[in-house]
Scaffold this motif. Structure first.
Motif, short mmCIF file in Angstrom:
data_model
loop_
_atom_site.label_atom_id
_atom_site.label_comp_id
_atom_site.label_asym_id
_atom_site.label_seq_id
_atom_site.Cartn_x
_atom_site.Cartn_y
_atom_site.Cartn_z
N THR A 69 48.64 36.25 -13.55
CA THR A 69 48.14 36.29 -14.92
C THR A 69 48.51 37.65 -15.51
OG1 THR A 69 46.00 37.25 -14.37
CG2 THR A 69 46.17 34.84 -14.27
N ASN A 70 48.11 37.90 -16.74
CA ASN A 70 48.33 39.20 -17.38
C ASN A 70 47.25 40.21 -17.03
OD1 ASN A 70 50.74 38.71 -18.74
ND2 ASN A 70 49.68 37.70 -20.42
N THR A 71 46.27 39.80 -16.24
CA THR A 71 45.17 40.67 -15.86
C THR A 71 45.16 40.81 -14.34
OG1 THR A 71 43.89 39.95 -17.76
CG2 THR A 71 42.67 40.98 -15.98
N PHE A 72 45.13 42.07 -13.87
CA PHE A 72 45.15 42.34 -12.44
C PHE A 72 43.74 42.71 -11.98
CE2 PHE A 72 45.52 44.86 -8.62
CZ PHE A 72 46.45 44.14 -7.88
N PRO A 73 43.14 41.92 -11.07
CA PRO A 73 41.81 42.22 -10.56
C PRO A 73 41.85 43.35 -9.52
CG PRO A 73 42.56 40.08 -9.76
CD PRO A 73 43.66 40.64 -10.59
N LEU A 74 41.04 44.36 -9.71
CA LEU A 74 40.99 45.47 -8.76
C LEU A 74 40.46 45.04 -7.40
CD1 LEU A 74 39.82 48.28 -11.17
CD2 LEU A 74 42.04 48.10 -10.03
N ALA A 75 39.84 43.88 -7.32
CA ALA A 75 39.38 43.36 -6.03
C ALA A 75 40.55 43.12 -5.08
CB ALA A 75 38.60 42.06 -6.24
N ASN A 76 41.78 43.04 -5.62
CA ASN A 76 42.96 42.86 -4.78
C ASN A 76 43.39 44.16 -4.08
OD1 ASN A 76 43.07 40.20 -5.50
ND2 ASN A 76 44.69 40.46 -7.00
N ILE A 77 42.74 45.25 -4.44
CA ILE A 77 43.01 46.54 -3.81
C ILE A 77 41.73 46.97 -3.11
CG2 ILE A 77 43.56 48.97 -4.24
CD1 ILE A 77 45.23 48.01 -6.64
N HIS A 78 41.86 47.46 -1.89
CA HIS A 78 40.69 47.78 -1.09
C HIS A 78 40.47 49.28 -1.00
CE1 HIS A 78 40.59 43.57 -0.10
NE2 HIS A 78 41.88 43.65 0.19
N GLU A 79 39.22 49.65 -0.88
CA GLU A 79 38.86 51.07 -0.83
C GLU A 79 39.60 51.82 0.28
OE1 GLU A 79 34.93 53.97 -0.60
OE2 GLU A 79 34.65 51.80 -0.54
N HIS A 80 39.73 51.21 1.45
CA HIS A 80 40.43 51.89 2.55
C HIS A 80 41.91 52.14 2.21
CE1 HIS A 80 41.24 47.66 3.60
NE2 HIS A 80 42.35 48.13 4.15
N GLN A 81 42.51 51.28 1.40
CA GLN A 81 43.89 51.51 0.96
C GLN A 81 43.96 52.72 0.02
OE1 GLN A 81 44.56 47.50 -0.68
NE2 GLN A 81 46.34 47.38 0.69
N VAL A 82 43.02 52.80 -0.90
CA VAL A 82 42.99 53.92 -1.86
C VAL A 82 42.78 55.23 -1.10
CG1 VAL A 82 41.78 54.91 -3.84
CG2 VAL A 82 42.21 52.44 -3.75
N LYS A 83 41.87 55.24 -0.16
CA LYS A 83 41.61 56.46 0.62
C LYS A 83 42.86 56.88 1.41
CE LYS A 83 36.82 56.88 0.52
NZ LYS A 83 36.64 57.44 -0.78
N PHE A 84 43.53 55.91 2.04
CA PHE A 84 44.75 56.22 2.77
C PHE A 84 45.79 56.84 1.84
CE2 PHE A 84 49.03 55.21 4.18
CZ PHE A 84 49.01 55.68 5.49
N MET A 85 45.96 56.23 0.67
CA MET A 85 46.95 56.73 -0.28
C MET A 85 46.59 58.12 -0.81
SD MET A 85 47.96 53.34 -2.42
CE MET A 85 49.39 52.40 -1.93
N GLU A 86 45.31 58.35 -1.03
CA GLU A 86 44.89 59.70 -1.47
C GLU A 86 45.21 60.73 -0.39
OE1 GLU A 86 41.13 59.09 -4.48
OE2 GLU A 86 40.75 58.75 -2.35
#
Length: 177
Positions: A83-100
């Motif tokens: 869709t034209n809207t991306f749900p942030l639920a598709n990204i997980h907190e542990h992924q964000v922490k790893f990337m940071e």
């Protein structure tokens, strides 16, 4: 815990395009990027075909791809959106922490989004993701729309390269200066 067959082949089109792109980048000595397999434990195996029909994930995965581009460490995750809207639920907190943490080590972390409904690829830097992520954490929308994205990070199709994410990395580097 989620099971392997509950997710089907979601994202397999984007993954195949990225694998071909990575092979082309390697062939041209531009980048060395590896797909990180997600470890699974098989539960059911079809005895005739020897295919796994049910499995569970052994651990949380961090990113889909990791490697180096012209001496710069990079990691990224690939996501398809229908869709034209991306749900942030598709990204997980542990992924964000790893990337940071990856960026704290002078690497570049990003997401490659494929909006199938408009047939466009988008380079989502960790910086840009964090704006949407923090908005959601502060009670705002838990998704973002295509029209909220920075137009210069939509990847333009090139001959010979399916997903020209090196262009996104170049723009990202320029914007960091």
């Amino acid at each position: 815990m989620p099971t392997w067959n509950s997710r089907g082949l979601r994202g397999s089109t984007l993954e195949e395009l990225l694998n071909k792109t990575n092979a082309k980048y390697l062939e041209n000595n531009l980048a060395l990027i590896q797909k990180i397999p997600t470890p699974i434990t098989p539960i059911k195996i079809d005895k005739q075909s020897r295919h796994i029909t049910l499995a569970y994930f052994e651990q949380k995965s961090t990113v889909d791809y990791i490697g180096v581009v012209q001496g710069i460490p990079v990691c990224f995750d690939a996501k398809e959106c229908h869709t034209n809207t991306f749900p942030l639920a598709n990204i997980h907190e542990h992924q964000v922490k790893f990337m940071e943490n990856f960026e704290k080590q002078d690497g570049i972390a990003f997401f490659l989004l494929y909006f199938t409904v408009i047939d466009k690829f988008y380079y989502l830097s960790l910086r840009e993701l964090l704006k949407f992520w923090n908005r959601a954490l502060n009670g705002g929308r838990k998704s973002f729309r295509c029209d909220e994205l920075n137009e210069k990070y939509f990847l333009k199709k090139e001959s010979g390269v399916f997903v020209p994410y090196l262009d996104g990395i170049q723009q990202d580097l320029e914007d960091r200066e």
